[in-house]
Design an enzyme around this catalytic site. Structure first.
Site, PDB file in Angstrom:
ATOM      1  N   GLY A   9       1.007  -1.333   0.011  1.00 30.63           N
ATOM      2  CA  GLY A   9      -0.019  -0.033  -0.059  1.00 30.63           C
ATOM      3  C   GLY A   9       0.888   1.184  -0.017  1.00 30.63           C
ATOM      4  N   GLY A  12       0.117   5.156  -1.202  1.00 35.03           N
ATOM      5  CA  GLY A  12      -1.287   6.194  -0.735  1.00 35.03           C
ATOM      6  C   GLY A  12      -0.657   7.303   0.200  1.00 35.03           C
ATOM      7  N   GLN A  13      -1.521   7.866   0.944  1.00 34.61           N
ATOM      8  CA  GLN A  13      -1.402   8.921   1.790  1.00 34.61           C
ATOM      9  C   GLN A  13      -0.221   8.802   2.660  1.00 34.61           C
ATOM     10  OE1 GLN A  13      -4.129  10.344   4.381  1.00 34.61           O
ATOM     11  NE2 GLN A  13      -3.251  12.466   4.115  1.00 34.61           N
ATOM     12  N   ASP A  35       2.447  -1.960  -4.590  1.00 31.92           N
ATOM     13  CA  ASP A  35       0.966  -1.449  -4.434  1.00 31.92           C
ATOM     14  C   ASP A  35       0.346  -2.034  -5.950  1.00 31.92           C
ATOM     15  OD1 ASP A  35      -1.306   0.450  -4.569  1.00 31.92           O
ATOM     16  OD2 ASP A  35      -0.173   1.279  -2.972  1.00 31.92           O
ATOM     17  N   TYR A 143     -15.148  -0.060   8.327  1.00 31.93           N
ATOM     18  CA  TYR A 143     -13.708   0.052   8.500  1.00 31.93           C
ATOM     19  C   TYR A 143     -13.334  -0.136   9.816  1.00 31.93           C
ATOM     20  CZ  TYR A 143      -9.521   3.258   8.734  1.00 31.93           C
ATOM     21  OH  TYR A 143      -8.338   3.655   8.776  1.00 31.93           O
ATOM     22  N   LYS A 147     -10.735  -2.809  11.540  1.00 34.43           N
ATOM     23  CA  LYS A 147      -9.505  -2.431  12.354  1.00 34.43           C
ATOM     24  C   LYS A 147      -9.496  -2.972  13.718  1.00 34.43           C
ATOM     25  CE  LYS A 147      -7.256   0.141   9.424  1.00 34.43           C
ATOM     26  NZ  LYS A 147      -6.180  -0.350   8.840  1.00 34.43           N
TER      27      LYS A 147
HETATM   28  P1  NAD Z   1      -4.597   5.147   0.846  1.00 36.85           P
HETATM   29  O1  NAD Z   1      -6.133   4.904   0.666  1.00 36.85           O
HETATM   30  O2  NAD Z   1      -4.074   6.518   0.787  1.00 36.85           O
HETATM   31  O3  NAD Z   1      -3.390   4.196   0.354  1.00 36.85           O
HETATM   32  C1  NAD Z   1      -3.875   2.710   0.348  1.00 36.85           C
HETATM   33  C2  NAD Z   1      -3.252   2.487  -0.682  1.00 36.85           C
HETATM   34  O4  NAD Z   1      -3.270   0.838  -0.729  1.00 36.85           O
HETATM   35  C3  NAD Z   1      -3.166   2.653  -2.058  1.00 36.85           C
HETATM   36  O5  NAD Z   1      -2.072   3.211  -2.826  1.00 36.85           O
HETATM   37  C4  NAD Z   1      -3.825   1.651  -2.892  1.00 36.85           C
HETATM   38  O6  NAD Z   1      -3.561   1.599  -4.017  1.00 36.85           O
HETATM   39  C5  NAD Z   1      -3.220   0.542  -1.983  1.00 36.85           C
HETATM   40  N1  NAD Z   1      -4.173  -0.986  -2.193  1.00 36.85           N
HETATM   41  C6  NAD Z   1      -5.460  -0.712  -2.393  1.00 36.85           C
HETATM   42  N2  NAD Z   1      -5.870  -2.123  -2.463  1.00 36.85           N
HETATM   43  C7  NAD Z   1      -4.585  -2.834  -2.338  1.00 36.85           C
HETATM   44  C8  NAD Z   1      -4.407  -4.350  -2.887  1.00 36.85           C
HETATM   45  N3  NAD Z   1      -5.401  -5.217  -2.936  1.00 36.85           N
HETATM   46  N4  NAD Z   1      -2.912  -4.363  -2.828  1.00 36.85           N
HETATM   47  C9  NAD Z   1      -2.183  -3.734  -2.620  1.00 36.85           C
HETATM   48  N5  NAD Z   1      -2.092  -2.413  -2.488  1.00 36.85           N
HETATM   49  C10 NAD Z   1      -3.330  -2.111  -2.553  1.00 36.85           C
HETATM   50  O7  NAD Z   1      -4.670   5.004   2.678  1.00 36.85           O
HETATM   51  P2  NAD Z   1      -3.639   5.814   3.629  1.00 36.85           P
HETATM   52  O8  NAD Z   1      -4.320   7.040   4.236  1.00 36.85           O
HETATM   53  O9  NAD Z   1      -2.272   5.499   3.204  1.00 36.85           O
HETATM   54  O10 NAD Z   1      -3.627   4.573   4.889  1.00 36.85           O
HETATM   55  C11 NAD Z   1      -2.700   3.544   5.311  1.00 36.85           C
HETATM   56  C12 NAD Z   1      -3.231   2.599   6.262  1.00 36.85           C
HETATM   57  O11 NAD Z   1      -3.050   3.572   7.224  1.00 36.85           O
HETATM   58  C13 NAD Z   1      -4.421   1.979   6.161  1.00 36.85           C
HETATM   59  O12 NAD Z   1      -4.480   0.710   6.774  1.00 36.85           O
HETATM   60  C14 NAD Z   1      -5.492   2.753   6.852  1.00 36.85           C
HETATM   61  O13 NAD Z   1      -6.511   2.288   7.652  1.00 36.85           O
HETATM   62  C15 NAD Z   1      -4.376   3.478   8.023  1.00 36.85           C
HETATM   63  N6  NAD Z   1      -4.861   4.839   8.700  1.00 36.85           N
HETATM   64  C16 NAD Z   1      -4.786   5.523   7.885  1.00 36.85           C
HETATM   65  C17 NAD Z   1      -5.225   7.100   8.475  1.00 36.85           C
HETATM   66  C18 NAD Z   1      -5.166   8.295   7.556  1.00 36.85           C
HETATM   67  O14 NAD Z   1      -5.660   9.374   8.109  1.00 36.85           O
HETATM   68  N7  NAD Z   1      -4.518   8.367   6.375  1.00 36.85           N
HETATM   69  C19 NAD Z   1      -5.563   7.244   9.765  1.00 36.85           C
HETATM   70  C20 NAD Z   1      -5.668   5.991  10.511  1.00 36.85           C
HETATM   71  C21 NAD Z   1      -5.429   4.660  10.033  1.00 36.85           C
HETATM   72  C1  AKB Z   2     -10.566   8.067   8.012  1.00 38.80           C
HETATM   73  O1  AKB Z   2     -11.134   8.971   8.150  1.00 38.80           O
HETATM   74  O2  AKB Z   2     -11.155   6.721   7.601  1.00 38.80           O
HETATM   75  C2  AKB Z   2      -9.076   7.561   8.244  1.00 38.80           C
HETATM   76  C3  AKB Z   2      -8.886   7.261   9.741  1.00 38.80           C
HETATM   77  C4  AKB Z   2      -9.154   8.089  10.989  1.00 38.80           C
HETATM   78  O3  AKB Z   2      -8.602   6.092   9.971  1.00 38.80           O
HETATM   79  N1  AKB Z   2      -8.534   9.061   8.074  1.00 38.80           N
END
Ligand code: NAD
Ligand code: AKB
Length: 314
Positions: A9, A12-13, A35, A143, A147
């Site tokens: 992944g 992603g962000q 990814d 979601y 988690k």
């Molecule tokens: P995102 O959606 O920006 O990135 C996720 C990445 O996973 C993407 O690049 C996507 O292409 C890739 N992906 C999707 N399906 C896939 C698959 N089948 N195989 C391989 N790659 C795949 O998410 P993010 O914001 O970077 O979050 C990353 C992790 O952090 C997640 O587990 C999310 O739950 C957790 N998280 C994020 C936040 C936040 O605010 N960004 C907060 C809490 C937890």
């Molecule tokens: C979302 O809004 O889904 C994420 C998180 C807090 O896990 N940024």
């Protein structure tokens, strides 16, 4: 020779910034970004990339076999808002993807696995303010349910298979390097782009919705600090609460207006993301992370706003 690190992944962000940071700490060729989505053009030569779907266990296994990683960061998931649009797929990706990575990490003797959980594990009956590490958890989104179940699987693998898995319950994250991927907290990034592009923003959450948030440099530092902590200091493998700041859309808009005085924000009256935000905590008690691995955030609302605007203007 340095040991390999896999990041699933990676585009992603979080992954975009995590991979960049890992490649500045370790040798770039030892950090393998994986990814289903190709990296942006400007990042294609930064280091190795594997096109890999965490749901396809065979091809996932061949990536483990090829690189024999000692550390894995598993980030691939569907976030809260997008998850509600496709609950079955969200459950499958967030659960099966994690189970594949847990199983292969044991099979290939991975030394340390990082997996991010979320404040979405909490629900309407969890305490709203200074939500403690352990309390009632009744998530209402698919979601959050995935988690919470994922946290239990991580703890289970630590107990049953001695897998050194380390987890953080992230709040909403803000950064300027990558777009957010479909969460309830995405407004806090979109608002900056709109302030600079049009001077107008229609926020999908109500003005007074208080929510725990964190700046991406703090979030990345937290992951690396937790991964570098001695295992014997860690008292939970399910997910550490960590806190950055809490603010409402109105507070954020007011801070941005100090830099962009003509900026105007309006608020949508009915958006499904409001109910999700209302079910989450308003602030987080992170005393366990502070005690176990000396966690502390560096950024507040003023410094985040300054840094976001400065970099987005560039
Ligand atoms: P995102 O959606 O920006 O990135 C996720 C990445 O996973 C993407 O690049 C996507 O292409 C890739 N992906 C999707 N399906 C896939 C698959 N089948 N195989 C391989 N790659 C795949 O998410 P993010 O914001 O970077 O979050 C990353 C992790 O952090 C997640 O587990 C999310 O739950 C957790 N998280 C994020 C936040 C936040 O605010 N960004 C907060 C809490 C937890
Ligand atoms: C979302 O809004 O889904 C994420 C998180 C807090 O896990 N940024």
């Amino acid at each position: 020779m340095q040991e390999n690190i896999l990041v699933f992944g990676a585009n992603g962000q979080i992954g975009t910034e995590l991979v960049e940071q890992l490649r500045s700490v370790y040798l770039p060729q030892n950090v393998i970004a994986c990814d289903i989505k190709l990296p942006d053009f400007e990042h294609r030569k930064d280091g190795p990339f594997e096109e890999c779907d965490v749901l396809q266990k065979r091809s996932l296994s061949s990536v483990f076999k090829k690189y024999k990683p000692k550390q894995v960061y598993h980030l691939a998931a569907i976030l809260s808002a997008t998850g509600e649009l496709q609950p079955e797929h969200a459950w499958r990706l967030n659960m099966d993807g994690l189970l594949h990575v847990l199983e292969l990490s044991v099979g290939f003797n991975v030394k340390k696995l990082f997996w991010p959980s979320s404040i979405a594990v909490f629900g309407p009956h969890s305490p709203k303010h200074h939500t403690p590490q352990s309390c009632v958890m009744d998530p209402t989104t698919i979601y959050g349910i995935s988690k919470l179940a994922g946290e239990r699987w991580c703890e289970y693998y630590n107990i049953k298979h001695r897998l050194d898995v380390r987890c953080i319950r992230y709040p909403g994250l803000m950064g300027w390097k990558a777009e957010p991927g479909g969460g309830t907290t995405d407004f806090a990034v979109h608002i900056f782009h709109s302030a600079l592009e049009s001077g107008l923003y229609e926020c999908f959450l109500q003005a007074d919705t208080e929510i725990p948030m964190m700046y991406m440099p703090d979030a990345i530092r937290a992951a690396l600090e937790l991964m570098n902590s001695p295992a014997e200091n860690l008292s939970t493998r399910s997910g550490y609460n960590i806190s950055g700041i809490s603010f409402t859309p109105a507070m954020l808009a007011k801070e941005i207006k100090k830099h962009v005085p003509q900026f105007e924000v309006s608020y949508t009256s009915s958006d499904p993301r409001q109910a999700i935000a209302d079910s989450w905590p308003k602030s987080i008690d992170d005393s366990l992370a502070r005690k176990d691995w000396n966690w502390e955030p560096h950024y507040d609302l003023i410094s985040i706003t300054e840094d976001m605007l400065l970099n987005l203007k560039k």
